[in-house]
Write a protein that holds these residues in place. Structure first.
Motif, PDB file in Angstrom:
ATOM      1  N   TYR A 130       0.805  -1.221   0.000  1.00 37.63           N
ATOM      2  CA  TYR A 130       0.000   0.000   0.000  1.00 37.63           C
ATOM      3  C   TYR A 130       0.838   1.270   0.000  1.00 37.63           C
ATOM      4  N   GLN A 131       2.044   1.232   0.594  1.00 37.21           N
ATOM      5  CA  GLN A 131       2.852   2.453   0.644  1.00 37.21           C
ATOM      6  C   GLN A 131       3.321   2.876  -0.746  1.00 37.21           C
ATOM      7  N   ASN A 132       3.697   1.915  -1.589  1.00 37.09           N
ATOM      8  CA  ASN A 132       4.081   2.249  -2.960  1.00 37.09           C
ATOM      9  C   ASN A 132       2.904   2.823  -3.736  1.00 37.09           C
ATOM     10  N   ILE A 133       1.728   2.248  -3.518  1.00 37.47           N
ATOM     11  CA  ILE A 133       0.530   2.733  -4.197  1.00 37.47           C
ATOM     12  C   ILE A 133       0.218   4.165  -3.761  1.00 37.47           C
ATOM     13  N   LEU A 134       0.285   4.410  -2.456  1.00 44.37           N
ATOM     14  CA  LEU A 134       0.014   5.748  -1.949  1.00 44.37           C
ATOM     15  C   LEU A 134       1.025   6.751  -2.492  1.00 44.37           C
ATOM     16  N   GLY A 135       2.275   6.331  -2.585  1.00 43.64           N
ATOM     17  CA  GLY A 135       3.303   7.222  -3.123  1.00 43.64           C
ATOM     18  C   GLY A 135       3.043   7.588  -4.565  1.00 43.64           C
ATOM     19  N   SER A 136       2.619   6.614  -5.368  1.00 42.80           N
ATOM     20  CA  SER A 136       2.340   6.885  -6.783  1.00 42.80           C
ATOM     21  C   SER A 136       1.147   7.814  -6.929  1.00 42.80           C
ATOM     22  N   LEU A 137       0.154   7.673  -6.048  1.00 46.41           N
ATOM     23  CA  LEU A 137      -1.013   8.542  -6.109  1.00 46.41           C
ATOM     24  C   LEU A 137      -0.658   9.969  -5.724  1.00 46.41           C
ATOM     25  N   SER A 138       0.123  10.134  -4.661  1.00 47.02           N
ATOM     26  CA  SER A 138       0.439  11.476  -4.183  1.00 47.02           C
ATOM     27  C   SER A 138       1.238  12.258  -5.207  1.00 47.02           C
ATOM     28  N   ASN A 139       1.979  11.571  -6.070  1.00 43.11           N
ATOM     29  CA  ASN A 139       2.800  12.246  -7.073  1.00 43.11           C
ATOM     30  C   ASN A 139       2.023  12.602  -8.337  1.00 43.11           C
ATOM     31  N   ASN A 140       0.885  11.956  -8.565  1.00 51.14           N
ATOM     32  CA  ASN A 140       0.278  12.054  -9.888  1.00 51.14           C
ATOM     33  C   ASN A 140      -1.222  12.311  -9.908  1.00 51.14           C
ATOM     34  N   VAL A 141      -1.852  12.409  -8.751  1.00 50.72           N
ATOM     35  CA  VAL A 141      -3.319  12.476  -8.703  1.00 50.72           C
ATOM     36  C   VAL A 141      -3.783  13.715  -7.950  1.00 50.72           C
ATOM     37  N   GLN A 142      -4.909  14.264  -8.416  1.00 47.16           N
ATOM     38  CA  GLN A 142      -5.599  15.360  -7.739  1.00 47.16           C
ATOM     39  C   GLN A 142      -7.073  14.975  -7.677  1.00 47.16           C
ATOM     40  N   THR A 143      -7.727  15.205  -6.531  1.00 50.38           N
ATOM     41  CA  THR A 143      -9.122  14.818  -6.400  1.00 50.38           C
ATOM     42  C   THR A 143      -9.781  15.602  -5.277  1.00 50.38           C
ATOM     43  N   ASN A 144     -11.119  15.635  -5.307  1.00 52.23           N
ATOM     44  CA  ASN A 144     -11.859  16.265  -4.207  1.00 52.23           C
ATOM     45  C   ASN A 144     -12.446  15.227  -3.246  1.00 52.23           C
ATOM     46  N   PHE A 145     -12.034  13.953  -3.389  1.00 55.65           N
ATOM     47  CA  PHE A 145     -12.387  12.951  -2.384  1.00 55.65           C
ATOM     48  C   PHE A 145     -11.657  13.278  -1.086  1.00 55.65           C
ATOM     49  N   GLN A 146     -12.338  13.106   0.038  1.00 51.57           N
ATOM     50  CA  GLN A 146     -11.729  13.275   1.345  1.00 51.57           C
ATOM     51  C   GLN A 146     -11.748  11.949   2.097  1.00 51.57           C
ATOM     52  N   MET A 147     -11.051  11.908   3.241  1.00 47.17           N
ATOM     53  CA  MET A 147     -10.942  10.668   3.996  1.00 47.17           C
ATOM     54  C   MET A 147     -12.317  10.138   4.384  1.00 47.17           C
ATOM     55  N   LYS A 148     -13.222  11.010   4.776  1.00 52.57           N
ATOM     56  CA  LYS A 148     -14.561  10.567   5.169  1.00 52.57           C
ATOM     57  C   LYS A 148     -15.289   9.907   3.994  1.00 52.57           C
ATOM     58  N   ASP A 149     -15.000  10.366   2.778  1.00 54.80           N
ATOM     59  CA  ASP A 149     -15.623   9.764   1.597  1.00 54.80           C
ATOM     60  C   ASP A 149     -15.086   8.360   1.360  1.00 54.80           C
ATOM     61  N   TYR A 150     -13.756   8.195   1.480  1.00 57.93           N
ATOM     62  CA  TYR A 150     -13.160   6.867   1.291  1.00 57.93           C
ATOM     63  C   TYR A 150     -13.715   5.868   2.307  1.00 57.93           C
ATOM     64  N   LEU A 151     -13.850   6.317   3.544  1.00 61.48           N
ATOM     65  CA  LEU A 151     -14.370   5.429   4.585  1.00 61.48           C
ATOM     66  C   LEU A 151     -15.810   5.034   4.284  1.00 61.48           C
ATOM     67  N   ALA A 152     -16.615   5.989   3.829  1.00 61.79           N
ATOM     68  CA  ALA A 152     -18.008   5.688   3.490  1.00 61.79           C
ATOM     69  C   ALA A 152     -18.101   4.733   2.311  1.00 61.79           C
ATOM     70  N   LEU A 153     -17.167   4.868   1.366  1.00 62.75           N
ATOM     71  CA  LEU A 153     -17.199   4.012   0.178  1.00 62.75           C
ATOM     72  C   LEU A 153     -16.812   2.569   0.486  1.00 62.75           C
ATOM     73  N   GLN A 154     -16.200   2.327   1.633  1.00 62.92           N
ATOM     74  CA  GLN A 154     -15.832   0.968   2.004  1.00 62.92           C
ATOM     75  C   GLN A 154     -17.060   0.118   2.348  1.00 62.92           C
ATOM     76  N   GLY A 155     -18.158   0.771   2.690  1.00 64.57           N
ATOM     77  CA  GLY A 155     -19.385   0.043   3.031  1.00 64.57           C
ATOM     78  C   GLY A 155     -20.501   0.396   2.073  1.00 64.57           C
ATOM     79  N   ASN A 156     -21.700   0.064   2.467  1.00 67.09           N
ATOM     80  CA  ASN A 156     -22.896   0.419   1.700  1.00 67.09           C
ATOM     81  C   ASN A 156     -22.857  -0.052   0.253  1.00 67.09           C
ATOM     82  N   ASP A 157     -22.112  -1.133  -0.012  1.00 68.52           N
ATOM     83  CA  ASP A 157     -22.080  -1.793  -1.322  1.00 68.52           C
ATOM     84  C   ASP A 157     -21.383  -0.989  -2.416  1.00 68.52           C
TER      85      ASP A 157
END
Length: 299
Positions: free
Chosen positions: A224-251
């Motif tokens: 996961y650390q390599n994946i996170l590193g690649s994202l931080s270098n190349n991605v921009q988004t308006n998703f926030q941590m609360k959104d990621y947590l919500a997306l883990q459930g509710n199908d």
């Protein structure tokens, strides 16, 4: 009991470390949309109520082939995620599609919206074209595709045709395991494809599906650390941590693993200004609008 306590402690530390790193990366790549974005929904999509959402994916050519300017969004896709039907749909928008560039006072190729006004103008123009709200966006540097694919350990794809690009050869119907360089070559070829940019967009969707399948698998936990590193270098988004947590459930996660692809059509031609455009018929525009509105349960 001692071994169990040690195991629980180690797992707890690991989970905390994962959360801490994810939270840090989330903050690094977070870029809210500005006030110029038109709010189509009366209120933000409620992830806790299993409301379907839309995501605009922008693959920008900043950094590609040595570019340093903002560039254009040569890849534009709208992803709808419906937790109720447990289905996601990726719809590609041809980059040459002629439409109104909202906020710029002109009509042009839709991929110029990002060049003229960044994420906000791209979102407004897509919302106007498709008559749907865009809840989230994700902008990915094309130069970072290699890094992201390498971070997930490569992707397995089945090539829809036989072709060569940048020293790589892909054979129709064969499973290819692609590292980052091969994935970029697979996704960028256009001129040898009998379907032109439409064929290229189909291959880009194949790469995206391969990355999604890897990211949502258990194997990513050890990397996961390599994946996170690649994202931080190349991605921009308006998703926030609360959104990621919500997306883990509710199908939502189940929907992300069940992907179908759509392609907005049209016919290419030269405009009065001597420039090539993709022209949408009223029937095709209505088909795509109706499809996405249905996926978002807006009708």
């Amino acid at each position: 009991m001692g071994l169990a306590l040690v195991f629980i402690t180690v797992v707890g530390i690991y989970v905390f470390d994962v959360y801490r790193n994810i939270d840090s990366t989330t903050n690094e790549i977070y870029e809210p949309v500005d006030e110029e974005v038109e709010q189509v929904r009366s209120s933000s999509a409620d992830l806790n109520s299993k409301e379907p959402i839309s995501i605009l994916l922008l693959g920008v050519d900043t950094g590609d082939l040595g570019r340093t300017e903002r560039g254009r969004s040569d890849t534009m896709m709208v992803v709808t995620v419906n937790p109720n039907t447990k289905k996601s749909t990726i719809t590609s928008i041809p980059r040459d599609t002629y439409t109104e560039i909202v906020g710029y006072g002109t009509s042009d190729k839709i991929n110029h919206a990002y060049a003229f006004g960044g994420n906000s103008m791209a979102i407004n123009s897509v919302q106007n074209l498709l008559d749907i709200p865009i809840d989230y966006y994700v902008t990915v540097n094309m130069a970072g595709i290699q890094e992201i694919v390498n971070a997930v350990g490569g992707v397995d794809v089945v090539s829809p045709l036989t072709f060569s690009q940048d020293g790589y050869t892909f054979y129709q119907g064969e499973v290819n395991h692609l590292d980052g360089n091969a994935a970029l070559a697979f996704a960028r070829m256009r001129y040898e494809d009998p379907e032109g940019d439409t064929g290229r967009q189909a291959r880009q969707r194949i790469i995206i599906e391969g990355v999604v399948n890897k990211v949502t698998s258990a194997s990513t936990l050890v990397n996961y650390q390599n994946i996170l590193g690649s994202l931080s270098n190349n991605v921009q988004t308006n998703f926030q941590m609360k959104d990621y947590l919500a997306l883990q459930g509710n199908d939502y996660l189940a929907a992300a693993r069940n992907i179908t692809s759509e392609q907005m059509g049209g016919s290419g031609g030269i405009g009065d200004d001597g420039i090539y455009y993709n022209w949408l018929s009223e029937d095709e525009l209505y088909r795509v609008q109706s499809l996405l509105q249905s996926e978002l349960e807006l009708d």
